[in-house]
Design a protein around this motif. Structure first.
Motif, mmCIF file in Angstrom:
data_model
loop_
_atom_site.group_PDB
_atom_site.id
_atom_site.type_symbol
_atom_site.label_atom_id
_atom_site.label_comp_id
_atom_site.label_asym_id
_atom_site.label_seq_id
_atom_site.Cartn_x
_atom_site.Cartn_y
_atom_site.Cartn_z
ATOM 1 N N PHE A 8 1.048 5.860 -20.694
ATOM 2 C CA PHE A 8 -0.029 5.072 -21.290
ATOM 3 C C PHE A 8 -1.131 4.818 -20.259
ATOM 4 C CE2 PHE A 8 3.446 2.999 -24.059
ATOM 5 C CZ PHE A 8 3.392 4.050 -24.967
ATOM 6 N N ALA A 9 -0.735 4.511 -19.038
ATOM 7 C CA ALA A 9 -1.724 4.266 -17.986
ATOM 8 C C ALA A 9 -2.516 5.532 -17.669
ATOM 9 C CB ALA A 9 -1.027 3.751 -16.726
ATOM 10 N N LEU A 10 -1.854 6.680 -17.667
ATOM 11 C CA LEU A 10 -2.561 7.940 -17.418
ATOM 12 C C LEU A 10 -3.524 8.280 -18.546
ATOM 13 C CD1 LEU A 10 0.264 10.148 -15.869
ATOM 14 C CD2 LEU A 10 -1.756 9.217 -14.739
ATOM 15 N N ILE A 11 -3.139 7.973 -19.775
ATOM 16 C CA ILE A 11 -4.044 8.192 -20.910
ATOM 17 C C ILE A 11 -5.280 7.322 -20.750
ATOM 18 C CG2 ILE A 11 -4.329 7.769 -23.386
ATOM 19 C CD1 ILE A 11 -1.444 8.715 -23.741
ATOM 20 N N GLY A 12 -5.087 6.068 -20.421
ATOM 21 C CA GLY A 12 -6.217 5.169 -20.217
ATOM 22 C C GLY A 12 -7.087 5.602 -19.060
ATOM 23 N N LEU A 13 -6.475 6.071 -17.992
ATOM 24 C CA LEU A 13 -7.235 6.553 -16.846
ATOM 25 C C LEU A 13 -8.076 7.767 -17.227
ATOM 26 C CD1 LEU A 13 -7.669 6.068 -13.813
ATOM 27 C CD2 LEU A 13 -5.843 7.705 -13.402
ATOM 28 N N ALA A 20 -16.837 7.472 -18.211
ATOM 29 C CA ALA A 20 -17.746 7.172 -17.107
ATOM 30 C C ALA A 20 -18.421 8.430 -16.560
ATOM 31 C CB ALA A 20 -16.994 6.466 -15.978
ATOM 32 N N ALA A 21 -17.733 9.561 -16.604
ATOM 33 C CA ALA A 21 -18.302 10.792 -16.064
ATOM 34 C C ALA A 21 -19.208 11.510 -17.066
ATOM 35 C CB ALA A 21 -17.184 11.731 -15.632
ATOM 36 N N LEU A 22 -18.812 11.531 -18.333
ATOM 37 C CA LEU A 22 -19.573 12.284 -19.322
ATOM 38 C C LEU A 22 -20.771 11.522 -19.875
ATOM 39 C CD1 LEU A 22 -16.646 13.941 -21.288
ATOM 40 C CD2 LEU A 22 -18.116 14.976 -19.566
ATOM 41 N N ARG A 31 -18.345 1.507 -12.995
ATOM 42 C CA ARG A 31 -17.356 2.477 -13.457
ATOM 43 C C ARG A 31 -15.947 1.893 -13.422
ATOM 44 N NH1 ARG A 31 -18.986 8.469 -11.439
ATOM 45 N NH2 ARG A 31 -21.120 8.384 -12.188
ATOM 46 N N SER A 32 -15.707 1.020 -12.461
ATOM 47 C CA SER A 32 -14.368 0.442 -12.359
ATOM 48 C C SER A 32 -14.053 -0.431 -13.573
ATOM 49 C CB SER A 32 -14.222 -0.352 -11.064
ATOM 50 O OG SER A 32 -15.167 -1.404 -11.030
ATOM 51 N N LEU A 33 -15.053 -1.123 -14.110
ATOM 52 C CA LEU A 33 -14.828 -1.926 -15.311
ATOM 53 C C LEU A 33 -14.515 -1.031 -16.503
ATOM 54 C CD1 LEU A 33 -14.854 -4.674 -16.756
ATOM 55 C CD2 LEU A 33 -17.269 -4.280 -17.210
ATOM 56 N N THR A 34 -15.208 0.082 -16.610
ATOM 57 C CA THR A 34 -14.964 1.016 -17.708
ATOM 58 C C THR A 34 -13.559 1.592 -17.624
ATOM 59 O OG1 THR A 34 -17.313 1.590 -17.715
ATOM 60 C CG2 THR A 34 -15.822 3.091 -18.848
ATOM 61 N N VAL A 35 -13.167 2.031 -16.447
ATOM 62 C CA VAL A 35 -11.842 2.624 -16.274
ATOM 63 C C VAL A 35 -10.745 1.576 -16.442
ATOM 64 C CG1 VAL A 35 -10.328 3.808 -14.643
ATOM 65 C CG2 VAL A 35 -12.719 4.493 -14.844
ATOM 66 N N LEU A 76 -17.918 -1.261 -24.744
ATOM 67 C CA LEU A 76 -18.724 -1.432 -23.538
ATOM 68 C C LEU A 76 -19.988 -0.589 -23.537
ATOM 69 C CD1 LEU A 76 -15.949 -1.329 -20.785
ATOM 70 C CD2 LEU A 76 -17.089 -3.344 -21.721
ATOM 71 N N ALA A 77 -20.058 0.431 -24.387
ATOM 72 C CA ALA A 77 -21.184 1.359 -24.373
ATOM 73 C C ALA A 77 -22.460 0.669 -24.839
ATOM 74 C CB ALA A 77 -20.887 2.560 -25.258
#
Length: 92
Positions: A8-13, A20-22, A31-35, A76-77
């Motif tokens: 689950f954590a990897l999916i969220g990451l 954040a990248a796209l 970016r840290s808040l988004t991730v 957040l967008a």
């Protein structure tokens, strides 16, 4: 249970990093808040689904985790703050 939580954590990451990248213009916050939002949303959504299904269908819990993460990151967008797009003129 530990493997599912890490998944689950990897999916969220992955969701947070992709957002954040796209689409960097859509996320004026850091970016840290988004991730972090994506990771927490994926873990909470996945764990709630896993507990409610009693661990019988892990594929459903993974899907709910991904959908929940995408939905909360989309909150957040801020598309109005993104760079203006080229407008196409329609022929008269």
């Amino acid at each position: 249970m530990l493997v599912e939580t890490m998944t689950f954590a990897l999916i969220g990451l992955a969701v947070g990093a992709a957002a954040a990248a796209l689409l960097p213009g859509y996320f004026p916050t850091s970016r840290s808040l988004t991730v972090a939002t994506a990771v927490v949303a994926a873990m909470i959504g996945g764990l709630i689904c896993d507990f409610s299904l009693d661990g019988r269908q892990p594929a459903v819990a993974l899907a709910v985790s991904a959908v929940g993460s995408v939905l909360l990151v989309s909150v957040l967008a801020r598309p109005e703050r993104a760079a203006p797009r080229a407008r196409r003129r329609r022929p008269a």
